[in-house]
Scaffold this active site. Structure first.
Site, PDB file in Angstrom:
ATOM      1  N   CYS A 103       0.833  -1.197   0.000  1.00 36.79           N
ATOM      2  CA  CYS A 103       0.000   0.000   0.000  1.00 36.79           C
ATOM      3  C   CYS A 103       0.872   1.254   0.000  1.00 36.79           C
ATOM      4  O   CYS A 103       1.507   1.553  -0.994  1.00 36.79           O
ATOM      5  CB  CYS A 103      -0.970  -0.032   1.185  1.00 36.79           C
ATOM      6  SG  CYS A 103      -2.328   1.145   1.015  1.00 36.79           S
ATOM      7  N   HIS A 214      -3.642  -5.662   0.948  1.00 36.86           N
ATOM      8  CA  HIS A 214      -2.932  -5.903   2.208  1.00 36.86           C
ATOM      9  C   HIS A 214      -2.882  -7.399   2.540  1.00 36.86           C
ATOM     10  O   HIS A 214      -3.781  -7.895   3.220  1.00 36.86           O
ATOM     11  CB  HIS A 214      -3.638  -5.179   3.351  1.00 36.86           C
ATOM     12  CG  HIS A 214      -3.458  -3.698   3.319  1.00 36.86           C
ATOM     13  ND1 HIS A 214      -2.457  -3.055   3.998  1.00 36.86           N
ATOM     14  CD2 HIS A 214      -4.165  -2.724   2.695  1.00 36.86           C
ATOM     15  CE1 HIS A 214      -2.554  -1.748   3.801  1.00 36.86           C
ATOM     16  NE2 HIS A 214      -3.585  -1.520   3.007  1.00 36.86           N
ATOM     17  N   GLU A 216      -1.011  -8.788   4.688  1.00 38.78           N
ATOM     18  CA  GLU A 216      -0.820  -8.942   6.131  1.00 38.78           C
ATOM     19  C   GLU A 216      -2.137  -8.857   6.888  1.00 38.78           C
ATOM     20  O   GLU A 216      -2.211  -9.221   8.055  1.00 38.78           O
ATOM     21  CB  GLU A 216       0.180  -7.899   6.645  1.00 38.78           C
ATOM     22  CG  GLU A 216      -0.391  -6.525   6.976  1.00 38.78           C
ATOM     23  CD  GLU A 216      -0.781  -5.681   5.749  1.00 38.78           C
ATOM     24  OE1 GLU A 216      -0.655  -6.175   4.619  1.00 38.78           O
ATOM     25  OE2 GLU A 216      -1.226  -4.535   5.948  1.00 38.78           O
TER      26      GLU A 216
END
Lengths: 255, 1043
Positions: A103, A214, A216
């Site tokens: 990002c 994302h 994660e």
């Protein structure tokens, strides 16, 4: 394996980066030892590229709003990295290092020119910040982070995710990207108006990888918007974890 | 030298920002929007640069110019960064109509207003040039370029006022085409003039105020002119205190003759309603004219010794839960999460600033409440935000009273403020609500909440520790002090009127605050400070004034404060509410490490003095004493208010005007009524809003504000969830559940019920997501936020407050949910003029309840959507609904139902249902597939909301023995729509019967697109209706109403 022996990740933070904790956690779940370090400390320590290569298998730039994205997203973070650390990340990659920008970290890598001077990133075509889940598909086999992965569900959370290629040289640049497998991640839908529905890019070596979604934020199934449809799998991992596991395999091989 | 840079997106790319402005023009001035054929939004930066020209060119090119995307114009400075002509002509030639007719609207900040882009530009120049550039100045702005041959200068002015600028903080200029083409605006002198200047010719003088000879009228006049917001009694108390001979003598010895302006300002801040909550502390005489009470209502005493003590703190004390670590003594309530960690919760309101500048008001609201959490206990990490906005309907078409902004503008600004405040800080916005009522036109309500998390032991001390030792240094960190927000606390303690001061408006700086936040948590874990609190309302006077109580005194020299610009008077430094500041007590031996770490983190510090045990708050300026206030007087000297409250009783239940008879009219109208309700702004989808907030950052998300089917595909479709679930710890499956309840409609019936309903709804919302309830290890805490029309000297409004407090107390006691934190805002009235006539608009009494609960295993969390065709649908809990005060009453007066009634709570029933849902009894709860509460719009709306996302249908039979209108659309307490697989249903029903959990089997989920409803067979007249879920969905998604 003790922590000191583990392959290590340097997760940068500070100046408005805000996903450092979950990013470090995802790397740890994949087997890495992850250190979250403030950019100012790394600068003050005058860490040279050789130190980076010796100490860390991976450099991670997490998501966030560095410098408030006040002068377009990732811009000033990119300037700070270029001017105050002056690491040649291409050399880092060629010596076996891996780089991940998620990002805002990806936006900074783009501004630093790591995916070519003809690539930029700007406001979503609808002009709004958007938090939603997308499906992305890896393309080609160049990107080591995406090796062997199929389509992934991941969240996006950004206002500036539209990847654009200089219109005057578009076909030439795209051709090169395709040839070298740099256009390694695509949206199945079109959440932000990105050229070629690009969601992520890698460099020529496939070791420097950046993406707007994302990974994660999807390391457990209970993060997925539809997990309550299959509560029996509540303890299962999420698809995003595979990205970090790929890096781990690669880092171990490189060692 | 001076330079001006204009950056435009190249014409080959679309410009989303200008599209968004054009959409707003379309909504506000459709006739003008018709005339606009094309537009571009350009960023502008003005710079005074004190270095070589080459440095400026090199840095500016690197910083502002993106070759792929942009053109940059700089006059003649950097020709390579432009198009063919090197200026505006390039853009004009690229416009679709050639030669077009162009106008530009330039927007600049007023002097002294926070300019985040300029602050970042300053950092960027220093980064690129590798040196400090203290003599450079920067300013940012924008230029809106519009093309349209019929556009006039007057049109541009309207666009500027109503869409493009907020004139409180920005100025604008219309630039005609001829001027755009020449490059005069790049001339040195011109740029110099355009850079905002802050040249306050302020002095460093401290004035003295002589109150001794003043009459009552003069005292009141003085208080109001100086914006102190002190009442006559309070002015008298100040006068009398400073007339006491021992005070006079003590002060003489110190060299203080009269009362200084610094002292009276500190007193005014400390005693403001905003800080002191005098109404909640008042003695209240309560009486009722009519004897009718809510069912089961315990009588309200006629003499109340502080509503806060009796109904809030008293309630929590009675419930005395072992997991309450700190309540009502800190910035936020602190609650044990488990043996190792604690959470805290605080919700604030920022109504008055948001009325004047919605963006800045809401932004400072959210970053302000974040600081409450950072300054809670030893410092907690913010882990979620909540936001609740109450505004007037967006399609408001009546003329607006002077100075009020259109609700659409309010909501857009507030939304953007919370977006920037939350997203840029990396805190997920997980829960909220949006409430529409005409009476929020005068003052919108902007509730911003934050939850925090911290280890229970921090550097060897319990996290809730608040202690300071005499000799600890007073250090203020973060933003610099300016004139912004002077008198915010006293201003918000007054009604809004046309003369409300511009200095009350501030803009937040999320990045400075993020650095402060990161730094505090790092310093906390290293044990570098003894105590911390935020600088909010009242600025230093409040933060140091309050912390001083811990050691018994403080002595600070405010000339040591870092200022944004010179020219602030000492009292202004003391009361300024400039943002992003925290005040800390740092032990002497830790001071160097503390300052050194702050420097490395890019956080500015001002060391002001030290905490003492002198009993005094002593303020100096350039080492000269300018205030010495007795702490005891400062904090306890405010005269107590005595208020009268008289409850006239509930109004008569409205009689529906309809002629239709019961079931017949119902059968004909029910489907249309449902569709109408789904499109009501209070019920319709908030997805447009929710998705502009990051609700997943930090990676803790388990249950999101929306459930989404087929995410990431063209068929993606979302429906509403009730509460949010977070997993704050990596190594634990326990989670936090957040929900809220707000029901101001019921205030028109009885604020007692309104408050009960808000508590019940908040608790039901967390239960729906899976919260524990009624178990030995359950944790359920409430946070209350009262927003009231001024109840002082208005016995009916005061009675409404008393009744709401007692209603809240009864519900909280019944559900064993302590109140851990809260805030009130008591002056939500607008007094102004509409077409020259005086007009007053007061908000309806509004109570927001926020519930935070623990879920022992997040894998048992639930969403509200029905999961599979064939699943059975139940109404769980109460089946008693009323139409009075319901959404349907507001839409359809033709209900054929006379008279309307209102549902009352039944807490015995509630405890059974909630205990089963919360895992305290039974074994079958984990087999529920979905759970959703019945609230706005009643049972049929709840069922429809469970169907919307997946597009399934359902066959429903209404509960027997009830009027079909009431059963379908009535609203009430303790009701849920639940679903379970057919296979699990038998055991579940058996358990419900055994445990006396009331339920009604409503029907079944189907794979068709239709919701089919019949009234129970055996009813006098049975009715049958159906509607398409696709139609329901498109009504709910109602587009075009908002941006």
């Amino acid at each position: 394996m003790s922590d000191t022996e583990k392959a290590k990740v340097l997760v940068l933070t500070g100046d408005g980066i805000n996903c450092e904790q979950e990013t470090a956690q995802a790397f740890r779940m994949a087997g890495f030892g992850a250190e979250i370090r403030h950019l100012n400390d790394v600068i003050a320590e005058r860490m040279r590229l050789e130190d980076l290569c010796r100490r860390y298998s991976v450099l991670a730039l997490p998501g966030g709003f560095s410098f408030g994205d006040d002068l377009t997203s990732g811009k000033v973070l990119g300037l700070k990295l270029s001017h105050q650390l002056n690491w040649d990340l291409n050399v880092y990659a060629s010596r076996g290092g891996l780089v991940l920008g998620i990002c805002n970290g990806f936006q900074a890598l783009i501004r630093m020119g790591l995916f070519g001077k003809e690539v930029s990133i700007t406001s979503n075509v609808h002009g709004k910040f958007l938090d939603t889940w997308v499906k992305v598909t890896p393309r080609g086999s160049q990107c080591v982070w995406l090796k062997g992965l199929g389509s992934l569900d991941l969240p996006i959370r950004h206002g500036e995710g539209r990847i654009v290629i200089a219109p005057t040289r578009k076909s030439e640049v795209l051709g090169k990207m395709q040839r070298f497998g740099m256009d390694c991640l695509q949206y199945e839908g079109d959440p932000n108006g990105s050229d070629e529905r690009l969601a992520g890019l890698c460099d020529l070596t496939g070791r420097i990888f950046g993406l707007m979604p994302h990974p994660e934020a999807y390391v457990r199934w209970t993060s997925h918007p539809e997990w309550t449809q299959q509560p029996g799998r509540a303890s299962a991992p999420g698809q995003g974890l595979a990205v970090f596991e790929n890096a781990y395999k690669e880092a171990i091989n490189a060692k | 030298m001076f330079a001006r840079f204009e950056v435009a997106v190249r014409p080959e790319f679309s410009d989303p920002h200008v599209q968004s402005i054009l959409r707003k023009i379309q909504m506000v001035h459709p006739a003008i929007a018709e005339k606009v054929r094309w537009g571009r939004l350009m960023d502008v930066c003005w710079i005074e640069f004190s270095g070589p020209r080459e440095d400026l060119i090199r840095a500016a090119t690197e910083i502002f110019y993106d070759r792929v995307l942009q053109w940059m114009f700089s006059g003649n400075l950097i020709p390579s960064a432009t198009g063919k002509h090197g200026g505006m002509l390039d853009i004009m030639e690229a416009a679709p109509n050639r030669p077009g007719k162009f106008w530009a609207l330039e927007r600049r900040f007023r002097g002294g207003v926070t300019d985040n882009v300029a602050r970042t530009a300053a950092e960027a120049f220093e980064i690129v040039l590798g040196k400090k550039l203290p003599d450079c100045r920067y300013a940012s702005g924008a230029m809106l370029l519009l093309e349209g041959d019929k556009l006039t200068e007057d049109d541009l002015a309207l666009i500027a006022r109503d869409v493009f600028c907020n004139e409180l903080i920005e100025t604008w200029t219309v630039i005609p085409e001829s001027e755009l083409k020449n490059n005069n605006r790049f001339h040195q002198e011109r740029i110099k003039g355009d850079l905002p200047k802050v040249l306050f010719r302020g002095s460093e003088a401290v004035d003295t105020v002589d109150l001794s000879g003043l009459s009552d009228t003069e005292l009141q006049e003085l208080s109001s002119r100086k914006l102190w917001a002190l009442s006559l009694e309070e002015m008298r108390a100040v006068r009398d205190h400073f007339n006491r001979s021992e005070v006079v003598e003590r002060r003489k010895a110190l060299g203080l003759e009269g009362l200084t302006d610094v002292e009276i300002e500190v007193i005014a801040q400390t005693w403001s309603e905003h800080c002191k909550h005098k109404i909640f502390g008042a003695k209240v005489n309560y009486s009722e004219t009519s004897a009718d009470r809510a069912e089961g209502e315990s009588s309200i005493p006629s003499e109340i010794d502080s509503l806060f003590k009796t109904t809030i703190a008293g309630t929590t004390r009675e419930l005395s839960r072992p997991w309450l670590l700190s309540v009502f003594s800190d910035n936020a309530g602190i609650v044990a999460f488990d043996d190792d960690d604690a959470f805290c919760i605080k919700v604030e309101t920022h109504n008055s600033p948001s009325a004047l500048d919605p963006y800045g008001g809401a932004l400072t609201g959210i970053v302000g409440v974040n600081r409450d959490i950072l300054g809670c206990g030893l410092g907690a990490k913010p882990i979620f935000n909540t936001d609740v906005f109450c505004v007037a309907p967006l399609d408001h078409r009546e003329p607006l009273p002077d100075r009020l902004l259109h609700p659409r503008r309010i909501l857009e600004g507030v939304r953007r403020g919370v977006e920037h405040g939350g997203n840029k800080s990396g805190i997920p916005t997980v829960n909220g609500a949006l409430v529409f009522d005409e009476r929020y036109l005068g003052k919108p309500l902007v509730y911003c909440g934050t939850g925090g998390f911290m280890p229970r032991m921090i550097a060897g001390r319990p996290c809730e520790t608040k202690e300071i030792q005499s000799g600890d240094r007073i250090v203020v960190i973060g933003g610099r002090v300016g004139k912004d927000g002077i008198h915010g606390a006293t201003f918000s303690s007054l009604a809004l009127d046309e003369s409300s001061p511009v200095s009350a408006v501030q803009l937040g700086d999320p990045i400075t605050q993020k650095r402060v936040a990161d730094f505090i948590l790092e310093a906390r874990d290293q044990g570098l400070y003894r105590a911390v609190t935020d600088n909010g309302a009242g600025g230093l006077s409040s933060s140091v004034g309050e912390l001083a109580q811990l050691s018994g005194g403080a002595r600070m020299d405010v000339s040591r404060c870092k200022l944004k610009y010179p020219g602030l008077r000492p009292f202004e430094i003391v009361v300024s509410e400039s943002q992003e500041r925290m005040t800390l007590a740092v032990p002497h031996e830790k001071l160097n490490s503390f300052l050194e770490l702050a420097e490395r983190r890019g956080v500015e510090t001002s060391e002001l003095g030290e905490f003492t045990n002198s009993g005094q708050l002593e303020i100096l300026y350039r080492e000269k004493l300018i205030a010495s206030l007795d702490l005891e007087f400062l904090h306890n000297g405010v005269p107590r208010l005595e208020l009268t409250a008289q409850w006239p009783g509930r109004p008569k239940a409205p009689v529906a005007s309809g002629t239709g008879g019961g079931a017949n009219s119902y059968e004909a109208q029910a489907a249309a009524t449902l569709i109408g309700l789904m499109a009501r702004p209070n019920i319709a989808s908030k997805e447009w809003l929710i998705r502009q907030y990051d609700h997943e950052v930090q990676g803790t998300s388990v249950i999101k504000p929306l459930h989404t089917v087929n995410p990431g595909t063209a068929d993606a479709s979302s429906g509403p969830n009730d509460g949010a679930v977070l997993k704050p710890k990596l190594n634990s499956d326990s989670g936090l559940v957040v929900g809220c309840g707000i029901n101001p409609k019921l205030s028109d019936v009885d604020p007692y019920l309104m408050a009960q309903s808000a508590v019940d709804e908040a608790v039901r919302n967390v239960l729906c997501a899976g919260a524990d309830f009624g178990r030995a290890d359950s944790v359920l805490a409430l946070c209350d936020n009262f927003c009231w029309p001024d109840p002082v000297k208005d016995p009916a409004k005061m009675a409404a407050l008393v009744r709401a407090c007692y209603g809240m107390r009864s519900a909280a006691l019944a559900l064993s949910a302590p109140l851990v934190s809260g805030k009130d805002s008591m002056k939500n009235d607008f007094r102004g003029k509409l077409r020259g006539q005086p007009v007053t608009i007061s908000v309806p009494p509004t109570l927001l309840m926020t519930a935070v609960a623990k879920i022992s295993d997040i894998r048992l969390s639930l969403t509200s959507d029905f999961k599979r065709p064939g699943d059975l649908i139940y109404l769980l809990g109460s089946d008693s609904f009323g139409l009075w005060g319901s959404e349907v009453m507001a839409t359809n007066s033709n209900l054929g139902y006379v008279p309307m009634r209102v549902a009352e709570p039944d807490w015995n029933l509630a405890r059974k249902v909630y205990s089963w849902l919360g895992g305290a009894m039974g074994r079958e709860r984990s087999k529920l597939r979905s759970l959703h509460d019945v609230s706005d719009g009643g049972l049929m709306v709840a069922v429809a909301e469970c169907l919307i996302a997946r597009g399934y249908g359902a066959q429903i039979t209404l509960p027997p023995g009830r009027d079909p209108w009431e059963a379908s659309f009535g609203e009430g307490f303790h009701a849920f729509v639940a679903s379970a697989s057919e296979a699990d249903a038998f055991n579940m029903e058996a358990e419900w019967m055994a445990l006396e959990v009331p339920f009604v089997h409503l029907g079944v989920v189907t794979s068709s697109d239709r919701l089919e409803v019949t009234t129970a067979s055996g009813a006098a007249q049975s009715a049958r209706w159906s509607t398409s879920i696709k139609q329901v969905r498109s009504a709910w998604r109602k587009s075009g109403y908002w941006e």
